[in-house]
Design a protein around this motif. Structure first.
Motif, PDB file in Angstrom:
ATOM      1  N   VAL A 123      84.026 -38.478  20.123  1.00 19.76           N
ATOM      2  CA  VAL A 123      82.898 -39.162  20.279  1.00 19.76           C
ATOM      3  C   VAL A 123      82.928 -40.348  21.385  1.00 19.76           C
ATOM      4  N   ARG A 124      82.024 -40.260  22.031  1.00 19.28           N
ATOM      5  CA  ARG A 124      82.070 -41.565  23.000  1.00 19.28           C
ATOM      6  C   ARG A 124      80.699 -41.866  23.001  1.00 19.28           C
ATOM      7  N   PHE A 125      80.514 -43.196  23.096  1.00 20.87           N
ATOM      8  CA  PHE A 125      79.206 -43.970  23.182  1.00 20.87           C
ATOM      9  C   PHE A 125      79.263 -45.289  23.474  1.00 20.87           C
ATOM     10  N   SER A 126      77.895 -45.983  24.041  1.00 23.08           N
ATOM     11  CA  SER A 126      77.948 -47.295  24.274  1.00 23.08           C
ATOM     12  C   SER A 126      77.508 -48.116  22.945  1.00 23.08           C
ATOM     13  N   ALA A 127      78.141 -49.385  22.694  1.00 29.34           N
ATOM     14  CA  ALA A 127      77.998 -50.006  21.748  1.00 29.34           C
ATOM     15  C   ALA A 127      76.780 -50.321  21.312  1.00 29.34           C
ATOM     16  N   HIS A 128      75.639 -50.118  22.137  1.00 25.90           N
ATOM     17  CA  HIS A 128      74.257 -50.399  22.202  1.00 25.90           C
ATOM     18  C   HIS A 128      73.521 -49.090  22.104  1.00 25.90           C
TER      19      HIS A 128
END
Length: 206
Positions: free
Chosen positions: A42-47
């Protein structure tokens, strides 16, 4: 008892702040390859999606996600609808009966299509922080990506909420949720050094 999921579903089409890291999920290993398990990445922004802002997000000296007390993210929450407004401040909230609630969740209805990032949202005004503190509110949640205008650099609502000890939950989905008191659980992962974190926000209707 009924559980109501008020968090956005995350997938590879989830809209993010323009220029931010897009969400992605993929299988690094498949069961056919390993002989035993599927293992995802999984890869994502903290927001991404429904998330909390830690004070460090907008204050270099602010607390980070793993430093925030767990009670910030659990407790009695009042759900209200305040729609059709350019902004929401103390004047719109002053007449509410919080009935012992320590969280306030607002349905603005201003992010109509959550499959795309909005151009405009209903935002919070700076005078909201002192009123919420007076009313005993410890966390505010909104159904939009930010408590401030999308083009704001000064972030007056973020700073007002921080000064008054109020946590920030953004991007909740209150469509079809009745206006009343619930219990809210919206715990972030304990990520050291993080400025924010997606959450699985759930209302408990007893």
């Amino acid at each position: 008892m009924k559980l109501i999921d008020i968090s956005q579903r995350l997938n590879n089409s989830t809209p993010v702040w323009p220029g931010d890291t897009p969400f992605s999920f993929s299988l690094n290993w498949s069961k056919s390859e390993t002989g035993s398990v599927n293992v995802g990445n999984v890869r994502f922004s903290a927001h991404t999606g429904t998330h909390i802002d830690a004070p460090f997000h907008f204050d270099d000296n602010g607390r980070k996600v793993a430093e925030l007390p767990l009670e910030n993210f659990f407790g009695r929450a009042l759900v209200v609808e305040i729609s059709g407004k350019e902004s929401i401040g103390a004047e719109e909230l002053d007449g509410l009966d919080f009935k012992g609630a320590t969280k306030l969740l607002i349905r603005t209805g201003s992010w109509m299509d959550k499959s795309v990032f909005p151009d405009e949202i209903t935002y919070l005004r700076e005078n909201i922080g002192p009123l919420l503190k007076q009313k005993g509110i410890k966390l505010i949640g909104v159904d939009v990506p930010s408590v401030d205008p999308l083009d704001s650099k000064e972030l007056p609502a973020h700073h007002s909420l921080q000064r008054n000890g109020i946590g920030i939950l953004e991007g909740i989905d209150l469509d079809g949720v009745e206006e009343k008191i619930y219990e809210l659980a919206s715990f972030p992962l304990s990520i050291e050094g993080a400025d924010g974190c997606p959450v699985r926000a759930v209302l408990i209707d007893r």
